[in-house]
Design an enzyme around this catalytic site. Structure first.
Site, PDB file in Angstrom:
ATOM      1  N   ASN A  48       0.827  -1.213   0.000  1.00  0.00           N
ATOM      2  CA  ASN A  48       0.000   0.000   0.000  1.00  0.00           C
ATOM      3  C   ASN A  48       0.860   1.261   0.000  1.00  0.00           C
ATOM      4  OD1 ASN A  48      -2.362  -1.526   0.156  1.00  0.00           O
ATOM      5  ND2 ASN A  48      -2.294  -1.576   2.383  1.00  0.00           N
ATOM      6  N   HIS A 136     -15.110  -1.776   4.177  1.00  0.00           N
ATOM      7  CA  HIS A 136     -14.036  -2.507   4.855  1.00  0.00           C
ATOM      8  C   HIS A 136     -14.489  -3.131   6.188  1.00  0.00           C
ATOM      9  CE1 HIS A 136     -10.091  -2.722   7.062  1.00  0.00           C
ATOM     10  NE2 HIS A 136      -9.749  -3.235   5.893  1.00  0.00           N
ATOM     11  N   GLU A 180     -16.801   3.717   1.124  1.00  0.00           N
ATOM     12  CA  GLU A 180     -15.386   3.987   0.852  1.00  0.00           C
ATOM     13  C   GLU A 180     -15.346   4.880  -0.377  1.00  0.00           C
ATOM     14  OE1 GLU A 180     -12.757   0.453   0.686  1.00  0.00           O
ATOM     15  OE2 GLU A 180     -14.010  -0.372   2.275  1.00  0.00           O
ATOM     16  N   SER A 184     -11.363  -0.975  -1.548  1.00  0.00           N
ATOM     17  CA  SER A 184     -10.081  -1.641  -1.306  1.00  0.00           C
ATOM     18  C   SER A 184      -9.896  -2.935  -2.069  1.00  0.00           C
ATOM     19  CB  SER A 184      -9.911  -1.892   0.188  1.00  0.00           C
ATOM     20  OG  SER A 184     -10.887  -2.790   0.661  1.00  0.00           O
ATOM     21  N   ASP A 210     -14.748   6.804   3.794  1.00  0.00           N
ATOM     22  CA  ASP A 210     -13.423   6.281   4.133  1.00  0.00           C
ATOM     23  C   ASP A 210     -12.541   6.394   2.891  1.00  0.00           C
ATOM     24  OD1 ASP A 210     -11.161   4.819   4.655  1.00  0.00           O
ATOM     25  OD2 ASP A 210     -12.198   3.133   5.585  1.00  0.00           O
ATOM     26  N   HIS A 213      -7.777   4.470   0.710  1.00  0.00           N
ATOM     27  CA  HIS A 213      -6.994   4.141  -0.489  1.00  0.00           C
ATOM     28  C   HIS A 213      -6.898   5.296  -1.473  1.00  0.00           C
ATOM     29  CE1 HIS A 213      -6.554  -0.030   0.703  1.00  0.00           C
ATOM     30  NE2 HIS A 213      -7.772   0.102   1.204  1.00  0.00           N
ATOM     31  N   LYS A 244      -0.867   3.982   4.414  1.00  0.00           N
ATOM     32  CA  LYS A 244      -0.824   3.554   3.016  1.00  0.00           C
ATOM     33  C   LYS A 244       0.033   4.571   2.241  1.00  0.00           C
ATOM     34  CE  LYS A 244      -4.956   0.757   3.415  1.00  0.00           C
ATOM     35  NZ  LYS A 244      -5.076   0.656   4.865  1.00  0.00           N
TER      36      LYS A 244
HETATM   37  N1  PMP Z   1     -10.231   1.405   5.814  1.00  0.00           N
HETATM   38  C1  PMP Z   1      -9.913   0.751   4.691  1.00  0.00           C
HETATM   39  C2  PMP Z   1     -10.757   0.963   3.472  1.00  0.00           C
HETATM   40  C3  PMP Z   1      -8.811  -0.106   4.651  1.00  0.00           C
HETATM   41  O1  PMP Z   1      -8.504  -0.767   3.528  1.00  0.00           O
HETATM   42  C4  PMP Z   1      -8.034  -0.271   5.815  1.00  0.00           C
HETATM   43  C5  PMP Z   1      -6.782  -1.131   5.876  1.00  0.00           C
HETATM   44  N2  PMP Z   1      -6.586  -2.067   4.947  1.00  0.00           N
HETATM   45  C6  PMP Z   1      -8.414   0.396   6.968  1.00  0.00           C
HETATM   46  C7  PMP Z   1      -9.504   1.243   6.937  1.00  0.00           C
HETATM   47  C8  PMP Z   1      -7.660   0.211   8.251  1.00  0.00           C
HETATM   48  O2  PMP Z   1      -6.593   1.082   8.331  1.00  0.00           O
HETATM   49  P1  PMP Z   1      -5.338   0.748   9.239  1.00  0.00           P
HETATM   50  O3  PMP Z   1      -4.503  -0.211   8.459  1.00  0.00           O
HETATM   51  O4  PMP Z   1      -4.687   2.058   9.496  1.00  0.00           O
HETATM   52  O5  PMP Z   1      -5.853   0.113  10.491  1.00  0.00           O
END
Ligand code: PMP
Length: 388
Positions: A48, A136, A180, A184, A210, A213, A244
């Site tokens: 990432n 997520h 999102e 993801s 969110d 990404h 990321k």
């Molecule tokens: N939101 C999304 C869309 C994610 O893909 C991720 C992690 N893969 C997270 C939140 C969690 O973030 P963190 O790795 O900082 O815990």
């Protein structure tokens, strides 16, 4: 001996193994765009580190050279509500609020803490939460922990969202739409303006996005998809992560001041955990201050991503992706594992993504591109992938 206590765990692990679903912690040493496992060097297609900043040693050295030793504090030593709230936390939050033109910003220990904590804090029994089906796992846990009535709409199906709104909205004090921005696992992108319009159509609705990404990657200044789609003002709870593209650790939300103050009082994963170390906050600020300057990396990543998506599309692969996350859906878990192992042998580090992370029957290889790669890497990848 109480070995029988462990027997069900061992049985379950055997069952997972038999269906190609066993997870193990991968090993491997990273250097720039490469990852090396047991002496075998592979192109890292699973990171990432979208802008290639985490692997950029010159950037790291610049930070180390300009940061005085007294600012290198490696532990906050307590929760932010006790003695763990350092000037570095406040400076980073001020910078984020001003970049996004928001009233306030607040930093969390991780994206997982953020998403698992905000919804349970903000939502009560009089709240309706409508979430995209593919959000997520951290958001799903937030939904599960909240007292709200939670409904999920089909992925990106805003007609269904509108129908659910029409049916349920009036019975609740407030509604929160959750999505999102860049998804993801499919790499497709939300149509945020439509969600903003929906929110305005149904009074008492908040929009929670969110951007994990998208931050760093999308938008002229790298603020994310809401910046790119010119609707920053319409997003009420805009969430990003630092782990990321921003090459650090933790997460943030930009929001109204009243929301920030409320979270400080009600959000358990903020209150009951040790704050991030000040040194991490200083590094994050160092990166965020340079976000605008990384436009060339964003352009490079966009061009590489388009190249890979077009190569997949030419080979008849249905392509939901509109971003640097490019999945190749294989179907069965065992097929995804087999193809991933073949690609790793050929020098391409790609991992299989299986249920429960993605829906049953949609196991996939998830290519996650970074600006550290070049066009020749992408061409070699596709040539090898499609050679039987
Ligand atoms: N939101 C999304 C869309 C994610 O893909 C991720 C992690 N893969 C997270 C939140 C969690 O973030 P963190 O790795 O900082 O815990």
């Amino acid at each position: 001996m109480k070995e029988y206590v462990y027997a069900p765990f061992a049985d379950e692990l055997r069952r997972l193994d038999a269906t190609g679903s066993l997870r193990v912690l991968p090993e491997g040493a990273q250097e720039g765009k490469w990852i090396t496992d047991s002496g075998h060097r592979m192109l890292n297609l699973s990171s990432n580190d979208y802008l290639g900043l985490a692997g950029d040693t010159a950037l790291r050295d610049e930070f180390l050279n300009q940061t005085p030793p007294e600012a290198m504090r490696f532990s906050a030593s307590s929760s932010r509500l006790l003695t763990g709230n350092f000037a570095e936390h406040r400076r980073l939050e001020q910078l984020l609020a001003s970049l996004y033109g928001a009233e306030a910003a607040i930093v969390f220990s991780s994206g997982y803490h953020m998403n698992a904590g905000i919804l349970p804090a903000l939502a009560d029994r009089r709240t309706l939460i409508l979430a995209d089906k593919l959000v997520h796992a951290s958001l799903i846990d937030g939904l599960r922990l909240s007292a709200a009535k939670c409904l999920r709409f089909r992925h990106q199906d805003y007609d269904q969202l509108r129908a659910l709104m029409e049916r349920h909205h009036a019975a609740f004090d407030r509604t929160i739409i959750v999505t999102e921005s860049v998804f993801s696992m499919d790499g497709d992108v939300a149509r945020l303006q439509e969600l903003v319009d929906m929110k305005h159509h149904f009074p008492g609705t908040l929009l929670y996005v969110d951007e994990a990404h998208a931050v760093g990657v999308r938008g002229r200044r790298g603020l994310g998809l809401a910046e790119e789609q010119a609707c920053l003002d319409g997003v009420d709870i805009l969430c990003g992560t630092f782990g990321k593209a921003l090459a650090s650790v933790g997460a943030f939300t930009v929001c109204r001041r009243v929301v920030r103050d409320y979270l400080v009082n009600r959000m358990r994963p903020l209150i009951f955990t040790t704050a991030l170390p000040p040194v991490n906050m200083a590094w994050t600020r160092f990166v965020v201050e340079r976000l605008t300057e990384f436009a060339d990396r964003r352009e490079r990543l966009a061009a590489l991503s388009a190249r890979l998506r077009e190569a997949f599309a030419r080979r008849g692969q249905a392509m939901p992706s509109e971003s640097h996350i490019v999945p190749l859906v294989v179907g069965e878990s065992s097929d995804a594992v087999r193809t991933a192992v073949r690609m790793q042998r050929l020098g391409f580090y790609v991992l299989p993504i299986r249920p429960p992370t993605v829906p049953e029957g949609t196991s996939r290889l998830r290519f996650s591109l970074t600006a550290a790669l070049d066009a020749a890497d992408v061409d070699r990848l596709t040539a090898n992938l499609f050679t039987p």
